[in-house]
Design an enzyme around this catalytic site. Structure first.
Site, PDB file in Angstrom:
ATOM      1  N   ASP A  25     -66.433 -21.055 -41.146  1.00  0.00           N
ATOM      2  CA  ASP A  25     -65.690 -20.434 -42.244  1.00  0.00           C
ATOM      3  C   ASP A  25     -66.611 -20.468 -43.455  1.00  0.00           C
ATOM      4  O   ASP A  25     -66.795 -21.506 -44.078  1.00  0.00           O
ATOM      5  CB  ASP A  25     -64.398 -21.233 -42.498  1.00  0.00           C
ATOM      6  CG  ASP A  25     -63.638 -20.740 -43.724  1.00  0.00           C
ATOM      7  OD1 ASP A  25     -64.063 -19.735 -44.331  1.00  0.00           O
ATOM      8  OD2 ASP A  25     -62.619 -21.367 -44.074  1.00  0.00           O
ATOM      9  N   LYS A  87     -70.402 -15.711 -52.417  1.00  0.00           N
ATOM     10  CA  LYS A  87     -69.723 -14.788 -51.505  1.00  0.00           C
ATOM     11  C   LYS A  87     -69.200 -13.561 -52.262  1.00  0.00           C
ATOM     12  O   LYS A  87     -69.111 -12.470 -51.714  1.00  0.00           O
ATOM     13  CB  LYS A  87     -68.560 -15.521 -50.835  1.00  0.00           C
ATOM     14  CG  LYS A  87     -67.881 -14.759 -49.720  1.00  0.00           C
ATOM     15  CD  LYS A  87     -66.894 -15.672 -49.031  1.00  0.00           C
ATOM     16  CE  LYS A  87     -66.086 -14.966 -47.961  1.00  0.00           C
ATOM     17  NZ  LYS A  87     -65.167 -15.919 -47.319  1.00  0.00           N
ATOM     18  N   GLU A 187     -60.633 -13.657 -41.376  1.00  0.00           N
ATOM     19  CA  GLU A 187     -60.142 -15.010 -41.659  1.00  0.00           C
ATOM     20  C   GLU A 187     -58.662 -15.209 -41.308  1.00  0.00           C
ATOM     21  O   GLU A 187     -58.313 -16.184 -40.639  1.00  0.00           O
ATOM     22  CB  GLU A 187     -60.385 -15.357 -43.133  1.00  0.00           C
ATOM     23  CG  GLU A 187     -61.845 -15.646 -43.414  1.00  0.00           C
ATOM     24  CD  GLU A 187     -62.187 -15.607 -44.893  1.00  0.00           C
ATOM     25  OE1 GLU A 187     -61.256 -15.519 -45.724  1.00  0.00           O
ATOM     26  OE2 GLU A 187     -63.377 -15.673 -45.216  1.00  0.00           O
ATOM     27  N   ASP A 209     -53.309 -15.843 -47.140  1.00  0.00           N
ATOM     28  CA  ASP A 209     -54.532 -16.615 -47.358  1.00  0.00           C
ATOM     29  C   ASP A 209     -55.003 -16.463 -48.799  1.00  0.00           C
ATOM     30  O   ASP A 209     -55.567 -15.438 -49.174  1.00  0.00           O
ATOM     31  CB  ASP A 209     -55.605 -16.123 -46.376  1.00  0.00           C
ATOM     32  CG  ASP A 209     -56.949 -16.828 -46.578  1.00  0.00           C
ATOM     33  OD1 ASP A 209     -57.107 -17.571 -47.562  1.00  0.00           O
ATOM     34  OD2 ASP A 209     -57.842 -16.621 -45.737  1.00  0.00           O
TER      35      ASP A 209
END
Lengths: 611, 176
Positions: A25, A87, A187, A209
């Site tokens: 992850d 990211k 994800e 999420d």
């Protein structure tokens, strides 16, 4: 990117019975790695027992690269060389990045502004791929130490909302770190995998999420081991950081301290946010100011990002054609879902308590680890499969700067779709194609993925050439586009490379049609096509002259007859180009006559006469 | 996986408009389970490419049969009817009037979230019109009246498009 395979002297080592594969992850704030340890898939700790690796890299003046907690210590003292939340930079241009308004204390490499944004550090110019790769290398080393062997592959998770460029760069970063990517996995899908297998659930699942930097919501249906992603939605710029930022701004305005450093306010905000997960109200001190913050106040401060998240949920339900009553489970993922105000909002919207039995920080890595174990072949008898969808529509620019969608969002992948296009000018031999991603109609509102030109189209009248453009999206969600000119049968293909925001215009791949061997065949076919068109036109003109001679103007009949005679002669021994040109000429000569006939027939029809 | 005669036989279904959706979904999942690229993730490029092609075909076939509109169009295509081209004969004046009336109703809905209450019954109305048209489509197709079936198909296209537009309209009112 192909990496050198270094073989040890003395031949291949014996393959271990259990092939080593991990789930990673790669998060905005924290990263984790998980693997099967005995019966269970678990996240792997570092030597000091920590599972979460902060996604922070520091490049020291002594040449030392530190990743994680050690790097975090430099965030305040040496921000220029400490890269955080990298990211968020993946797949973006510098201009776009600055528009997003994140805290960017870096010095960017001016020589690379046109491509990927790269930060000037002690260790040189570092782009987001290189930084992500440094994080992945640490996780790889951690896994190999814990599992006592060499990794054969990894499943890496990406937000479902990641576009093509962002996915490409994630894969590149992994390959740079020497990791064989088995699959890029969304994800939320990974989270559902973790819950699905552990609790053997059936039915429709919502995965909510909310991480540090990104928000995703996915709707999945689970039936007998097959997960089908019904829809995904999200926002790559919505996360816990937004709550911190809003809270920091509130703290600064409350204290009235202009001297407060933004970074310090952010840190305090982050601490208060965490404390509020356990208590109803917290006291704080900032410089000389003393104050308190209740959950209720915090909920008010964080109203905007929270309601944005709920709106995205509503849209995803609609995309999946599901009603609230059809949802069987809600799964929470991401550290930000620990906030009681987030849990309350989710429970209220979906009308049920969300599942929280797996640590929301680890659930994605665990799901990726399970999937990695299946993909590497350790569970070949498994009847467990994931069917993902495209998060954003893919299309091509058409006339008027509009986007024609070829693959709509939420189409199950892999998928291949073709669309035919044609030339709009006589004798046109090249066609520019512009590939876009996004939901809006105007080109300017979508993301440009690539531009390329198909050359070597046979010279024909406008609209005669047929160019078939095929979009293929693989199981990782990566796009390749091919264009084929149907008469020549020549086909060329490109993999769409990542592009960087506004600079995408500069990306141009050229499809050079290598059509030599097909040329003779093509000439024959195009001559036949041209002859068919020519004969149809001659017949139609002759019939019209006989039917409506009264509509011909003076000298017009003679000009038409001359055109017919020239074309008829070319039909005997002309080339396809000559036949096409003369057909076009006759069309022009007889055009006015045809238009007059049309007018008369329409007015008759409107008056009720039969044609 | 054999190259199928048509999408229906691919999923072991009878070639007709009314299908068993559960059987479609179950057969689709079973076939994807065998043919998906994930099954050969650790194999060579050639195997992966082949899997991508098979899996894409399955996804396309499933999407076609799952949607009633796409299924209707596909049944006509199998009969050799060109559903892309629409000529004057394919459209009835009454259909155009129906569209205009429905669109006027949508346009009359008050602005903002207040309009949602007006749009909901219009959507229900369109759904029942779609159901009635589907019955006629089946009757035409079974009676081998392909030109009528094509006409009804285009009417269904209009109704589905309007339905989607209303949904976008609703989204805008809700602020996204």
């Amino acid at each position: 990117m192909v990496l050198l395979q270094i073989q040890e002297p003395g031949g291949k080592p014996a393959r271990p019975k259990h092939r080593l594969a991990v789930g990673i992850d790669l998060g905005t704030t924290n990263s984790l790695v998980a693997a099967r340890c005995g019966l269970k898939v678990e996240t792997l700790p570092d030597e000091s027992g920590e599972h979460l690796l902060p996604s922070i890299v520091h490049y020291g003046s002594d040449g030392l690269i530190s990743v994680g907690r050690k790097a975090k210590a430099f965030a305040l003292t040496d921000p220029k060389n400490t890269l955080v939340s990298v990211k968020r930079m993946l797949g973006k241009g510098l201009t776009e990045l600055r528009q997003l308004g994140h805290y960017l204390p870096y010095e960017f490499d001016a020589t690379r502004e046109d491509t990927a944004p790269a930060v000037l550090t002690h260790a040189g110019s570092k782009d987001p791929v290189a930084v992500s790769s440094d994080i992945l290398s640490v996780l790889k080393a951690r896994a190999e130490r814990a599992l006592k062997g060499e990794l054969e592959g990894a499943v890496i998770t990406v937000p479902a909302y990641f576009n093509d460029a962002q996915r490409q760069q994630t894969k590149e970063a992994a390959e740079l770190a020497g990791i064989n990517v088995l699959r890029l996995l969304n994800e939320p899908t990974a989270a559902a995998v973790a819950y699905g297998l552990d609790s053997a659930d059936q039915g429709n699942i919502v995965v909510f999420d909310l991480g540090g930097g990104t928000f995703d919501v996915s709707l999945l249906s689970l039936t007998r081991g097959v997960f089908e992603v019904l829809s995904t939605g999200g926002d790559t710029n919505l996360g816990g950081d937004d709550f911190d930022r809003l809270l920091a701004a509130w703290l600064i305005s409350q204290s009235g301290e202009s001297a407060v450093v933004e970074g310090e306010a952010l840190q305090l905000a982050n601490e208060l946010k965490h404390q509020l997960s356990d208590v109803e109200e917290v006291e704080f001190t900032m410089e000389d100011y003393q104050g308190s913050l209740s959950r209720e106040q915090f909920a008010e401060i964080a109203k905007e990002p929270l309601s944005r998240a709920m709106m995205i949920c509503r849209r995803s339900l609609r995309d999946a054609r599901l009603g609230l009553d059809e949802i069987d489970n809600v799964v929470l993922v991401g550290g930000s879902t620990r906030m009681p105000l987030v849990r309350a909002a989710v429970a209220e919207f979906f009308g049920r308590e969300p599942l929280t039995s797996i640590d929301p920080d680890k659930v994605v890595a665990v799901g990726a680890g399970i999937q990695a174990d299946v993909l590497i072949g350790n569970k070949s008898d498994s009847d467990f499969l994931l069917l993902d969808v495209t998060p954003l529509s893919l299309g091509i620019e058409t006339m008027g700067e509009l986007v024609e969608k070829i693959i709509p969002r939420n189409t199950t992948i892999p998928v291949s779709r073709a669309q035919e296009f044609t030339t709009f000018k006589d004798g046109q031999t090249a066609m520019a194609l512009h590939v876009l991603q996004g939901e809006r109609e105007a080109v300017a509102d979508c993301r440009s993925l690539a531009r390329f030109t198909l050359r070597g189209i046979p010279s024909m009248v406008a609209g005669a050439a047929k160019i078939r453009v095929t979009f293929q999206v693989d199981a990782d969600g990566l796009l390749s586009v091919s264009a084929e000119e149907i008469f020549t049968g020549v086909k060329s293909e490109i993999q769409v490379k990542p592009s960087y925001g506004l600079e995408a215009e500069t990306i141009e791949s050229i499809l050079q049609a290598s059509q030599e061997n097909a040329r003779a065949d093509m000439e024959l076919r195009s001559l036949q096509e041209a002859k068919v068109d020519a004969m149809q036109l001659i017949d139609a003109v002759a019939a019209a002259v006989i039917a409506d001679p009264q509509l011909l103007e003076e000298g017009e009949e003679q000009r038409i007859n001359e055109g017919v005679a020239a074309l008829a002669a070319a039909l005997e021994n002309g080339s396809s180009a000559e036949v096409s040109d003369l057909t076009a000429a006759l069309n022009r000569i007889s055009g006015d006559f045809a238009a007059r006939r049309m007018d008369v027939h329409i007015s008759r029809a409107l008056q009720g006469e039969s044609i | 996986m054999q190259v199928p005669e048509d999408y229906f036989s691919l999923f072991s279904l009878e070639r007709r408009f009314a299908i068993d959706k559960n059987a479609l979904a179950a057969n689709f999942r079973a076939l994807q389970n065998e043919n998906h690229p994930d099954r050969v993730a650790a194999d060579d490029e050639q195997a992966k490419l082949l899997a991508v092609q098979k899996s894409s075909l399955l996804n396309d076939a499933y999407a076609t049969l799952k949607s009633p509109l796409a299924r209707a169009g596909y049944l006509l295509t199998l009969q050799g009817v060109d559903v892309e081209g629409v000529s004057q004969d394919d459209l009835d004046m009454a259909v155009l009037m129906e569209q205009m009336e429905l669109r006027e109703k949508v346009a009359e809905a008050p602005a903002g979230e207040a309009g949602l209450a007006v749009l909901l019954p219009i959507k229900r109305d369109i759904q029942s019109r779609i159901a009635a048209r589907e019955q006629r489509f089946v009757a035409n197709l079974e009676g081998d009246d392909l030109s009528s079936a094509k006409r009804v198909f285009h009417e269904l296209q209009f109704l589905h498009k309007l339905f989607q537009e209303i949904e976008v309209n609703e989204e805008k009112r809700l602020g996204y």
